[in-house]
Scaffold this active site. Structure first.
Site, short mmCIF file in Angstrom:
data_model
loop_
_atom_site.label_atom_id
_atom_site.label_comp_id
_atom_site.label_asym_id
_atom_site.label_seq_id
_atom_site.Cartn_x
_atom_site.Cartn_y
_atom_site.Cartn_z
N LYS A 99 35.12 29.10 35.08
CA LYS A 99 34.86 30.48 34.61
C LYS A 99 34.69 30.48 33.09
O LYS A 99 34.18 29.51 32.54
CB LYS A 99 35.97 31.42 35.10
CG LYS A 99 36.18 31.29 36.61
CD LYS A 99 37.06 32.35 37.19
CE LYS A 99 37.23 32.10 38.69
NZ LYS A 99 38.03 33.12 39.35
N GLY A 115 42.66 34.51 41.95
CA GLY A 115 43.44 34.67 40.73
C GLY A 115 44.70 35.50 40.90
O GLY A 115 45.34 35.88 39.92
N SER A 168 43.13 31.24 45.00
CA SER A 168 44.48 30.75 44.73
C SER A 168 44.81 29.45 45.46
O SER A 168 45.93 29.27 45.93
CB SER A 168 45.52 31.83 45.05
OG SER A 168 45.30 32.97 44.24
N GLU A 227 35.59 33.34 49.90
CA GLU A 227 36.63 33.66 48.92
C GLU A 227 37.03 35.12 49.07
O GLU A 227 36.36 36.00 48.52
CB GLU A 227 36.09 33.45 47.50
CG GLU A 227 35.64 32.03 47.22
CD GLU A 227 35.66 31.74 45.72
OE1 GLU A 227 36.39 30.84 45.34
OE2 GLU A 227 34.98 32.44 44.96
N HIS A 259 29.23 34.65 43.10
CA HIS A 259 30.69 34.72 42.99
C HIS A 259 31.10 36.19 42.92
O HIS A 259 30.37 37.02 42.36
CB HIS A 259 31.15 33.97 41.73
CG HIS A 259 32.63 33.82 41.67
ND1 HIS A 259 33.46 34.84 41.25
CD2 HIS A 259 33.44 32.80 42.03
CE1 HIS A 259 34.72 34.44 41.34
NE2 HIS A 259 34.74 33.20 41.81
N ASN A 311 35.78 25.74 39.36
CA ASN A 311 35.04 26.79 38.67
C ASN A 311 35.86 27.19 37.45
O ASN A 311 36.86 27.89 37.57
CB ASN A 311 34.87 27.98 39.65
CG ASN A 311 34.26 29.19 38.99
OD1 ASN A 311 33.77 29.13 37.86
ND2 ASN A 311 34.29 30.32 39.69
N GLU A 370 33.02 37.74 41.11
CA GLU A 370 33.07 38.32 39.76
C GLU A 370 31.67 38.72 39.29
O GLU A 370 31.51 39.68 38.55
CB GLU A 370 33.74 37.33 38.80
CG GLU A 370 35.24 37.27 39.06
CD GLU A 370 35.92 35.95 38.80
OE1 GLU A 370 35.34 35.10 38.09
OE2 GLU A 370 37.03 35.75 39.32
P1 PGA Z 1 41.37 31.06 41.79
O1 PGA Z 1 39.79 31.36 41.69
O2 PGA Z 1 41.52 29.67 42.32
O3 PGA Z 1 41.87 31.20 40.37
O4 PGA Z 1 41.94 32.08 42.70
C1 PGA Z 1 38.92 30.95 42.72
C2 PGA Z 1 37.51 31.32 42.39
O5 PGA Z 1 37.29 32.40 41.80
O6 PGA Z 1 36.57 30.58 42.70
#
Ligand code: PGA
Length: 246
Positions: A10, A171, A209, A165, A95, A8, A97
């Protein structure tokens, strides 16, 4: 079941990095395609370029979101039909976010997933508790409710993937322990079994992560059928190392 390794991206990078990253991954995808399916979800404006690069390769391409409407006067939105039309086979939905910054509810995610299914897209439906909810031991209540409300009718193993997640792991460099992941993935699997006939073949991805150095441990956990990767998917060697860890 073959693991799905999904990147992803983003809202990161530019046209040059999108082209270079997808080229590098396509060039080396053959080395890891035996054990894993690879998927790239670039920012929408780069999807067609990335699709051109991924054509005839082992690498699939998907969107990071789609509209809950079929078409029409919805400025800024991208429809599931458009993703299908360009050649996408997957779309990430719900997601954290989007839930957090765009106030997306599970009901909306379910509407989006239903439209995605109509357009032959495999919906990757994201679920996860935040840090406060985890501290209060509410994670199963939250994830259970999100699962219940985010799944559209007619879910099958061919059209739906779940991504667990934990929001506090996205992140942040913090990952859930293998025990926590095992516990939650087992819970999700049982919930799916209560609802659906062929649920054992539905992939449940872990996200938050995931890096080359923790991937192997996570992939050994029962019911972890792949990973949804943010930060580490922006570097070809890291993304491929995670795929190799399958
Ligand atoms: P990350 O993001 O691997 O940077 O923690 C995962 C995601 O948001 O799908």
């Amino acid at each position: 079941m073959k693991k799905l390794i999904a990147g992803n991206w983003k809202m990161n990078g530019n046209l040059e990095t999108a082209v270079n990253l997808s080229r590098s991954i396509v060039e080396q995808a053959g080395d890891v395609s035996g054990n894993s399916d690879l998927l790239l979800c670039p920012p929408a404006v780069y999807i067609t370029r990335v699709l051109d690069i991924c054509r005839d390769s082992f690498v699939a391409v998907g969107g990071q979101d789609c509209s809950s409407y079929q078409s029409g006067a919805y400025t800024g939105e991208i429809s599931a039909a458009m993703l299908e039309d360009t050649g996408c086979r997957y779309v990430i939905l719900g997601h954290s976010e989007r839930r957090q910054y765009h106030n997306e509810t599970s009901a909306l995610v379910s509407e989006k997933a239903a439209i995605a299914h109509q357009h032959n897209l495999n919906a990757i439906i994201c679920l996860g508790e935040n840090e406060q909810e985890r501290e209060q031991s509410l994670e199963k209540d939250i994830v259970g409710a999100q699962l219940e409300e985010s799944l559209p009718p007619a879910v099958t193993a061919k059209n739906t993937i779940i991504a667990y997640e934990p929001v506090w792991a996205i992140g942040t460099g913090k990952t859930a322990t293998p025990e926590d992941v095992a516990d939650m993935h087992q819970f999700i699997r049982e919930k799916l079994q209560e609802k659906l006939a062929d649920s054992s073949a539905i992939r449940i991805l872990y996200g938050g992560s995931v890096k080359p150095d923790n991937a192997q441990e996570l992939f050994k956990v029962p019911n972890v059928d792949g990973a949804l990767i943010g930060g580490a998917s922006l570097k070809a060697e890291q993304f491929l190392a995670i795929a190799a860890a399958t």
